[in-house]
Design a protein around this motif. Sequence first.
Motif, PDB file in Angstrom:
ATOM      1  N   VAL A  28      21.035  -7.905 -45.954  1.00  0.00           N
ATOM      2  CA  VAL A  28      20.964  -6.853 -46.428  1.00  0.00           C
ATOM      3  C   VAL A  28      20.041  -6.101 -45.434  1.00  0.00           C
ATOM      4  N   TYR A  29      21.026  -4.854 -44.902  1.00  0.00           N
ATOM      5  CA  TYR A  29      20.540  -3.873 -44.183  1.00  0.00           C
ATOM      6  C   TYR A  29      20.593  -2.447 -44.714  1.00  0.00           C
ATOM      7  N   ALA A  30      19.789  -1.773 -44.083  1.00  0.00           N
ATOM      8  CA  ALA A  30      19.732  -0.140 -44.323  1.00  0.00           C
ATOM      9  C   ALA A  30      20.389   0.514 -43.082  1.00  0.00           C
ATOM     10  N   ILE A  31      21.098   1.496 -43.492  1.00  0.00           N
ATOM     11  CA  ILE A  31      21.451   2.502 -42.344  1.00  0.00           C
ATOM     12  C   ILE A  31      20.605   3.807 -42.074  1.00  0.00           C
ATOM     13  N   ASP A  32      19.979   3.850 -41.310  1.00  0.00           N
ATOM     14  CA  ASP A  32      18.923   4.836 -41.214  1.00  0.00           C
ATOM     15  C   ASP A  32      19.341   6.169 -40.554  1.00  0.00           C
ATOM     16  N   GLU A  33      18.461   7.223 -40.513  1.00  0.00           N
ATOM     17  CA  GLU A  33      19.046   8.493 -40.308  1.00  0.00           C
ATOM     18  C   GLU A  33      19.871   8.702 -38.933  1.00  0.00           C
ATOM     19  N   GLN A  34      19.457   7.768 -38.033  1.00  0.00           N
ATOM     20  CA  GLN A  34      20.219   7.950 -36.781  1.00  0.00           C
ATOM     21  C   GLN A  34      21.409   6.874 -36.620  1.00  0.00           C
ATOM     22  N   GLY A  35      21.755   6.347 -37.716  1.00  0.00           N
ATOM     23  CA  GLY A  35      23.000   5.389 -37.736  1.00  0.00           C
ATOM     24  C   GLY A  35      22.597   3.946 -37.590  1.00  0.00           C
ATOM     25  N   ARG A  36      21.608   3.664 -37.318  1.00  0.00           N
ATOM     26  CA  ARG A  36      21.251   2.368 -36.969  1.00  0.00           C
ATOM     27  C   ARG A  36      21.047   1.250 -38.200  1.00  0.00           C
ATOM     28  N   GLU A  37      21.315   0.021 -37.997  1.00  0.00           N
ATOM     29  CA  GLU A  37      21.088  -1.009 -39.092  1.00  0.00           C
ATOM     30  C   GLU A  37      19.542  -1.337 -38.906  1.00  0.00           C
ATOM     31  N   GLN A  38      19.024  -1.593 -40.065  1.00  0.00           N
ATOM     32  CA  GLN A  38      17.471  -2.060 -40.040  1.00  0.00           C
ATOM     33  C   GLN A  38      17.585  -3.347 -41.171  1.00  0.00           C
ATOM     34  N   LEU A  39      17.505  -4.486 -40.812  1.00  0.00           N
ATOM     35  CA  LEU A  39      17.154  -5.507 -41.562  1.00  0.00           C
ATOM     36  C   LEU A  39      16.089  -5.288 -42.630  1.00  0.00           C
ATOM     37  N   PHE A  46      13.870  -2.652 -49.870  1.00  0.00           N
ATOM     38  CA  PHE A  46      15.132  -2.178 -50.551  1.00  0.00           C
ATOM     39  C   PHE A  46      14.765  -0.881 -51.491  1.00  0.00           C
ATOM     40  N   CYS A  47      13.861  -1.045 -52.185  1.00  0.00           N
ATOM     41  CA  CYS A  47      13.541   0.114 -53.086  1.00  0.00           C
ATOM     42  C   CYS A  47      12.793   1.197 -52.079  1.00  0.00           C
ATOM     43  N   LYS A  48      11.930   0.849 -50.947  1.00  0.00           N
ATOM     44  CA  LYS A  48      11.590   1.751 -50.062  1.00  0.00           C
ATOM     45  C   LYS A  48      12.733   2.622 -49.482  1.00  0.00           C
ATOM     46  N   VAL A  49      13.598   1.855 -48.861  1.00  0.00           N
ATOM     47  CA  VAL A  49      14.472   2.476 -48.089  1.00  0.00           C
ATOM     48  C   VAL A  49      15.653   3.399 -48.935  1.00  0.00           C
ATOM     49  N   GLN A  50      15.891   3.007 -50.228  1.00  0.00           N
ATOM     50  CA  GLN A  50      16.648   3.525 -51.177  1.00  0.00           C
ATOM     51  C   GLN A  50      15.986   5.151 -51.374  1.00  0.00           C
ATOM     52  N   LYS A  51      14.773   5.185 -51.463  1.00  0.00           N
ATOM     53  CA  LYS A  51      13.939   6.641 -51.516  1.00  0.00           C
ATOM     54  C   LYS A  51      14.327   7.165 -50.261  1.00  0.00           C
ATOM     55  N   GLN A  52      14.466   6.572 -49.111  1.00  0.00           N
ATOM     56  CA  GLN A  52      14.517   7.400 -48.053  1.00  0.00           C
ATOM     57  C   GLN A  52      15.899   7.878 -47.717  1.00  0.00           C
ATOM     58  N   ASN A  53      16.835   7.825 -48.685  1.00  0.00           N
ATOM     59  CA  ASN A  53      18.394   8.265 -48.371  1.00  0.00           C
ATOM     60  C   ASN A  53      19.251   7.300 -47.255  1.00  0.00           C
ATOM     61  N   HIS A  54      18.819   5.823 -47.207  1.00  0.00           N
ATOM     62  CA  HIS A  54      19.515   5.140 -46.556  1.00  0.00           C
ATOM     63  C   HIS A  54      20.758   4.579 -47.161  1.00  0.00           C
ATOM     64  N   SER A  55      21.957   4.335 -46.530  1.00  0.00           N
ATOM     65  CA  SER A  55      22.994   3.547 -46.964  1.00  0.00           C
ATOM     66  C   SER A  55      22.497   1.994 -46.880  1.00  0.00           C
ATOM     67  N   ILE A  56      23.221   1.439 -47.901  1.00  0.00           N
ATOM     68  CA  ILE A  56      22.926  -0.232 -47.738  1.00  0.00           C
ATOM     69  C   ILE A  56      24.152  -0.744 -47.293  1.00  0.00           C
ATOM     70  N   LYS A  57      23.950  -1.976 -46.508  1.00  0.00           N
ATOM     71  CA  LYS A  57      25.086  -2.714 -46.147  1.00  0.00           C
ATOM     72  C   LYS A  57      24.579  -4.349 -46.618  1.00  0.00           C
ATOM     73  N   ILE A  58      25.539  -4.932 -46.935  1.00  0.00           N
ATOM     74  CA  ILE A  58      25.324  -6.369 -47.151  1.00  0.00           C
ATOM     75  C   ILE A  58      26.454  -7.036 -46.596  1.00  0.00           C
ATOM     76  N   GLU A  59      26.009  -8.045 -45.722  1.00  0.00           N
ATOM     77  CA  GLU A  59      27.055  -8.718 -45.056  1.00  0.00           C
ATOM     78  C   GLU A  59      27.503 -10.192 -45.495  1.00  0.00           C
ATOM     79  N   ARG A  60      28.871 -10.561 -45.297  1.00  0.00           N
ATOM     80  CA  ARG A  60      29.189 -11.844 -45.764  1.00  0.00           C
ATOM     81  C   ARG A  60      29.259 -12.024 -47.217  1.00  0.00           C
TER      82      ARG A  60
END
Length: 181
Positions: A28-39, A46-60
């Motif tokens: 599970v990764y978040a995509i931040d305001e600069q377009g970077r992936e964060q594990l 996850f709940c914290k990053v959802q409040k920050q308007n990040h997209s979510i990426k799940i691999e595999r």
Amino acid sequence: MVYNLIMINKSQLISALTANHMYEQNMVYAIDEQGREQLITSFSDFCKVQKQNHSIKIERMENFNSTIYEYCWKVKTDWEHGQHVTCHLFFASAGSYSFSMHTDPDDVIIYCCEGSKSLIINDKPVTISPREYIHIPANTPHQALNKDEALTLSFGLENYTEDKINNELADVSQNNRNMSA
């Protein structure tokens, strides 16, 4: 093109995100305001990053359920792809962050499960709705815009890493020959 197939829905996604397995496997990764992936390492994170308007990426996601796994095989067969097909899930709220304009070294098929996904592909706007997909050839500039909430699957028609390395080395060798000529 439209397929009459629902591979995953938002309810299943939420259930998966509450399970420790996804985080223990570093899926599970978040995509931040600069377009970077964060594990993301826990449901709490996850709940914290959802409040920050990040997209979510799940691999595999090709391993998530039999429907997605079988669709990977369908893609492999339909596109006459001799190597493996991977699947990443993306969940984006309206207006959430995304990768900047980029290319992928392999062909990608974006399949919309829920919502609608707006993209720019080769400077052209495209929107897909549930059960629709769009093919993005390798090395084609593209970007998701996240105008609306969307749950999408990205199928990568992967080439073996060794083949990518050999192609890259061949390009470098050709460039060196061109420079010395």
